[in-house]
Motif scaffolding. Sequence first.
Motif, PDB file in Angstrom:
ATOM      1  N   GLU A  54       2.837   7.166   4.984  1.00 12.09           N
ATOM      2  CA  GLU A  54       2.092   8.315   5.191  1.00 12.09           C
ATOM      3  C   GLU A  54       1.594   8.278   6.659  1.00 12.09           C
ATOM      4  OE1 GLU A  54      -1.724  12.065   3.326  1.00 12.09           O
ATOM      5  OE2 GLU A  54      -0.337  10.116   2.116  1.00 12.09           O
TER       6      GLU A  54
ATOM      7  N   HIS B 247       0.527   4.169   1.080  1.00  9.89           N
ATOM      8  CA  HIS B 247      -0.442   5.084   1.691  1.00  9.89           C
ATOM      9  C   HIS B 247       0.324   4.625   2.796  1.00  9.89           C
ATOM     10  CE1 HIS B 247      -3.261   7.039  -1.694  1.00  9.89           C
ATOM     11  NE2 HIS B 247      -3.640   5.861  -1.633  1.00  9.89           N
TER      12      HIS B 247
ATOM     13  N   ASP C 135       0.615  -1.361   0.230  1.00  6.53           N
ATOM     14  CA  ASP C 135       0.074  -0.148  -0.032  1.00  6.53           C
ATOM     15  C   ASP C 135       0.700   0.797  -0.349  1.00  6.53           C
ATOM     16  OD1 ASP C 135      -1.637   2.120   0.910  1.00  6.53           O
ATOM     17  OD2 ASP C 135      -3.136   0.414   1.444  1.00  6.53           O
TER      18      ASP C 135
END
Length: 556
Positions: free
Chosen positions: A184, A181, A179
């Motif tokens: 983050e 993301h 992933d």
Amino acid sequence: MPTRLSSDQSAQETPDENGAFPRLDDDQIDQVARHGTRRPTREGEVLYAEGDRSHDFFVIVSGVVQVLEHGEVVRTHGPGRFLGELGLLEGQPSFVTAVVAQPGEVVQLTADQLNELVRGDPVLGDLILRAYLMRRAVLIGRGNGLQIVGSCFSPDTKRLLEFAARNRIPHRLVDTDKDTHAEELLRRIGVTIHETPVVVVPGGETLRNPSNRKLAHVLGLHASSAPRDLTDLLVVGAGPGGLAAVVYGAADGLDVVAVDSIAAGGQAGTTSRIENYLGFPAGISGPELAERAVLQAEKFGVPVNVSVEAVSFSPRDGHYVVRFDDSSEVRTRSLVIATGARYRKLALPRLADFESTSVYYAATIHEARECQANPVAIVGGGNSGGQAAVFLADRVPGVHLVVRDADLNTNMSRYLVDRVMSHPRIEVLLHHEVVELLGDNQVEGVVVEDNQTRHRRTLPVRALFVFIGATPCTAWLSSLIALDEDGFVLTGEHVATGDTWWHKGRRPFPLETNRPGVFAIGDVRSGSIKRVGSAVGEGAMVVRLVHDHLSFGART
């Protein structure tokens, strides 16, 4: 801050989804109002927020309410709709936020008032319950709720995913290996990659590699208060049989304590569809059946305490004591052993290398999602294997059903054989066995062998599902309870001899072990019929026998 729509947008109410969002008429709203309070709302008012541990039940009389997930509007409701989902009845944190978009009026009930309404009005109660069950399924299908952040190759990540799936908790995996993301998100919550897996609970709480018990406690699934000094009935195991014993026992007025080491539902809770259970002509999933039973138990005042494993059993002062792995203990007048059995594993080299990523012992929507539209192999010629094959074949491009026997009818129900054999995406490999798993950490292929010709072939699959039976969970009983040669609990006439019963002045009841007042039901019992219906029947029957035991003890 919640995202807000303009007045024109917010008036566009989201349509119902197959009965998940029904509309109450004026008479039904008045009926609900008798249990709660009518009050006005103001624009921007938050009726409840993600992560709220307890919140109220709302029916919209006028105005508009938006439902948000992670700040994004996912649904808009107008007059006649009611808010909330299953977690409200079970004391779980809210997975969504409800915000007033247009002011109006609502009827507001506390959780206790809602439970009173559900118990007192069967029509409204059934409407709300069915809607809440469907809404939980919608949340699970969207993959919202808990965020489990970790590597798909981590055993702890796999453990947390399994725990959430077995307990029907909406969740999704944020895979640190795939992933984009994930990094983050970890930075935002202040967690390093070395601290994963972590669980982000709605409302913002972050749990670093929590134990199942810690997660259960946070989600309201694990009671922290000590049980009563002496209870009438302790049920260890919350499969269909154990849940039936809890419901019937509590309904009959017994003081009941119920525990399970993982989740309510047992092996049935991992079954995607039960089609031969009486009263459900369209079939019912194992998780939904378990969820309904848990709600019934709570209706009679008995929560099912999960993530508590029995570790020892002993007699004390004319009663019995069961100790658990959290150092707690329960002293009880009678005991029902309903611990079922655990999945058998294939004797394959490197099996453990793949169990955290692509070898499964259940087939539900969660496992289907993890397969990511890749072909799969299933080992097992019983009903569980057949049900898994039919379920997965509607969600992946191909299913190879590997069966050791030469005839599918040997261990599978006729209706299921017909469905398996007629499905265009299921290939049945009779008299075949899996001999090797290919790949590094992820299954990239399965080698099967014809046990008659010894011919081998490689199946191009990315996941393996195993349904080859189970072994009984009886180690905690030590040598105090009589077992058969395979470790299953002996009951009834099989334990009728010995001084115990001569001194007791009676013969053992059906389902009773060699210890008076200790009963065994379901898959853990020697000679049991491995069917959901028979387990439920034994759970109902054992409560009558518990009453007989208690009344006999009172007379003597």
